[in-house]
Design a protein around this motif. Structure first.
Motif, PDB file in Angstrom:
ATOM      1  N   VAL D   9       0.539  -1.177   0.001  1.00  0.00           N
ATOM      2  CA  VAL D   9      -0.221   0.413  -0.144  1.00  0.00           C
ATOM      3  C   VAL D   9       0.689   1.209  -0.055  1.00  0.00           C
ATOM      4  O   VAL D   9       1.287   1.392   0.697  1.00  0.00           O
ATOM      5  CB  VAL D   9      -0.755  -0.252   1.261  1.00  0.00           C
ATOM      6  N   LYS D  10       0.924   1.925  -0.805  1.00  0.00           N
ATOM      7  CA  LYS D  10       1.434   3.508  -1.271  1.00  0.00           C
ATOM      8  C   LYS D  10       0.935   4.443  -0.382  1.00  0.00           C
ATOM      9  O   LYS D  10      -0.535   4.721  -0.493  1.00  0.00           O
ATOM     10  CB  LYS D  10       1.732   3.289  -2.669  1.00  0.00           C
ATOM     11  N   ASN D  11       1.693   5.322   0.890  1.00  0.00           N
ATOM     12  CA  ASN D  11       1.185   6.508   1.482  1.00  0.00           C
ATOM     13  C   ASN D  11       1.398   7.000   0.326  1.00  0.00           C
ATOM     14  O   ASN D  11       2.155   7.851   0.443  1.00  0.00           O
ATOM     15  CB  ASN D  11       2.296   6.454   2.558  1.00  0.00           C
ATOM     16  N   ILE D  12       0.088   7.474   0.371  1.00  0.00           N
ATOM     17  CA  ILE D  12       0.645   9.283  -0.730  1.00  0.00           C
ATOM     18  C   ILE D  12      -0.441  10.360  -0.353  1.00  0.00           C
ATOM     19  O   ILE D  12      -0.927  11.036   0.465  1.00  0.00           O
ATOM     20  CB  ILE D  12      -0.089   8.660  -1.972  1.00  0.00           C
TER      21      ILE D  12
END
Lengths: 227, 227, 227, 227
Positions: D9-12
């Protein structure tokens, strides 16, 4: 609730009334001796059955203390518990009847047995019963095929039940019970419910069924006022 | 189908087997004497009941000739007919039991009756049975409240049925039956199922119920092997 | 039927009306790449899906020629066919959505995806959505867990469906679909629906889901009159 | 639950996520202007509708705090609440759609309306739609007849729903809704659902339906990727 029914209740025998203990279903043991089911299927199935016992006992117990005056058809704890009570009760009962009447490698039905005669009488022939029962096995949507005495028609009929409690006749005494939930056969037969059902039907434990039919026939005599 | 069961069938008595005639349900007459229901409600209800008789007879008859080997759970004539058979059969049976046990303006239950004692025993008190039965009346979604002998628990229980055949216990002998479909009360009570149910419960025909409970108790003796 | 609606129908454009061809569902191909399901399970499942296609096409076709004026709620061919049509139609649709959104060994959800943001928004957090979805997987009685846009609440909700067509919300656009019929997991997991569901959730094909959510969000704009 | 899905999961964008307030359905007002229903029927029906709103709000709220890890298919609070949530949500939604599309004494459908053209196209003719819709009204067992856009077939179809949530298609946008529960007509028509349904169909509020069909057609464009 005093006014619910009229007051013409005569006080006679109060002391004969004793409250039964809470219903409490106990797990039973079954020997299923068959080459047509794997051991892991059978073992898994017995654990599933235990779950119904636990959940019947739980829901039945909760019903004792639920607020009944709040019952309604849209959203009430009473309704939810009654749904679960019936579902699990049928789950327990039907599994016990199923386990007890399958898995007899020496399966044999005698033409002079009451089972044979009653099925032949009410379905036209024993073969007709077989075809009709198998058709019920194939037609249920995750459910049961059940031969039972119907207390209204006073005949033996076949029922095709979905899940545990849908499409169920009221007034029934079950004598032959086949689990056709997918959990009963998928491990060993995948989607081939027909082959599974035929295999199980070859090994029906007719000695157990005979005892049930003898009771069913006596029940019929009671209903007809002959006993 | 020759191979469906093993061939150990002994030929003994063939001549005792006679095919019964097709099931054919006949309309019965009921006298419902009550100020709690309008005549048009009662008359309409009896016509509805006739419809179930016709449709049970039709679906049951068609099942005789349907191709059973084509039965399957997704789309088959056999499945469709079995659904309708059970639905209408329950529709007939439960309506007959309902009509026969309501509308007694002189309703009276005696404390020394078997009905009173059994309900008091299995529900803790007669009042508890009343509250639980009324809760079932209020909880059903177009259905039935039914007191019945459960052949597994061997006790009298209350069932809350949706429509005619959902949420139904298997193994049952009904003794008190209340129609709580909206068709039973909307003409006279609109959505007030609670007032309707209490009114009907005040006029239960306990003489009829007593006969049913006497049979139920004998059935219980049969099940327990005492007869 | 002339009198069914009033006659204020203005004759303007008749020639624009063309009858579509009969609905005819076609089998689609799916690549399911996962170590969490056996090949025989997957192959069997695809055959089951084919059966729904056939039976949807059959029941839908028969509805074209059935006598609609004989339709009634107790026993009519129209009713039977409509039950089967909806059951098989859901069977086709939901299986296609299921096959297309599972079995991605490189499953990855990005926090800036619409899927992530919408689930997080409507369930409080993405983790809440996961817990709620898994709870639906565990709660269905031979059925489905489905995340969908509800056209009434205008939010993404989880549904717990029994069989194919019971307990189903009206007004829905499905975006995440998990088959939790016993046929989906019994071969590989026996009764452990929880482990099966978690395994499938680890490999959700979020690229496919993202496309669905993008459409769902546009549908929402349409409903709100923003497009 | 950390391990439920993989950790890619990419933290954006975290700050864009806001938890919506709890769903809370509000009662709406409807003007139903018809000689075909008595005032007490209409008034009673609106009160019934209020009950669904209350019970949807209650069950939906309880779901926020229920223990989801305890969810199971036999007996769990989560399952009970989900059943009630869907049942009452459909009860609210369908009643609102029903009230809003009946009771127009000046009912008129124009042949150049989208409603007319779509129904004529997908049912072969407008008259065919009428016959099919009426057949659904007569076939439902305490339920609904509903014309809707099916997001799988991408056509307008008729659904025959039992109670509020059984036999319901997944992937649907409803455009014409008719309540055929017995509560909708028994006060005024007793068991004559056919006459009731024809009366309601004569007074369909096509202006409201037209708006729905226009939205449904745009939804179809979205699904087809044309918008």
């Amino acid at each position: 609730m005093k006014t619910l029914i009229n007051n013409n209740v005569k006080n006679i025998i109060r002391d004969t009334l004793k409250l039964d203990e809470a219903l409490n279903s106990q797990e039973k043991q079954f020997k299923i001796n068959t080459d047509f089911l794997s051991n892991e299927n059978i073992e898994n199935h017995k654990q599933l059955y235990k779950g119904y016992i636990d959940n019947f006992n739980k829901s039945n117990l909760k019903l004792d203390s639920v607020e009944k005056s709040q019952s309604n058809s849209n959203h009430s704890e009473f309704r939810s518990l009654k749904l679960d009570e019936t579902y699990n009760l049928n789950g327990v009962y039907l599994h016990e009847l199923h386990f007890a009447n399958i898995g007899d490698p020496n399966s044999q039905i005698k033409m002079d047995s009451l089972s044979y005669m009653r099925l032949a009488r009410d379905f036209g022939s024993f073969d007709n019963w077989q075809k009709d029962f198998l058709a019920c096995c194939n037609a249920a949507q995750c459910g049961w095929a059940i031969t039972y005495l119907n207390t209204y028609t006073q005949t033996y009929m076949n029922a095709m039940v979905d899940l545990h409690s849908n499409n169920v006749p009221f007034g029934s005494y079950p004598v032959i019970v086949m689990d056709v939930w997918q959990h009963a056969y998928y491990r060993d037969y995948l989607k081939d419910v027909n082959t599974y059902s035929r295999a199980m039907m070859k090994q029906l434990r007719w000695s157990v069924i005979e005892e049930r039919v003898m009771k069913a026939d006596k029940i019929l005599q009671v209903i007809r006022g002959q006993v």
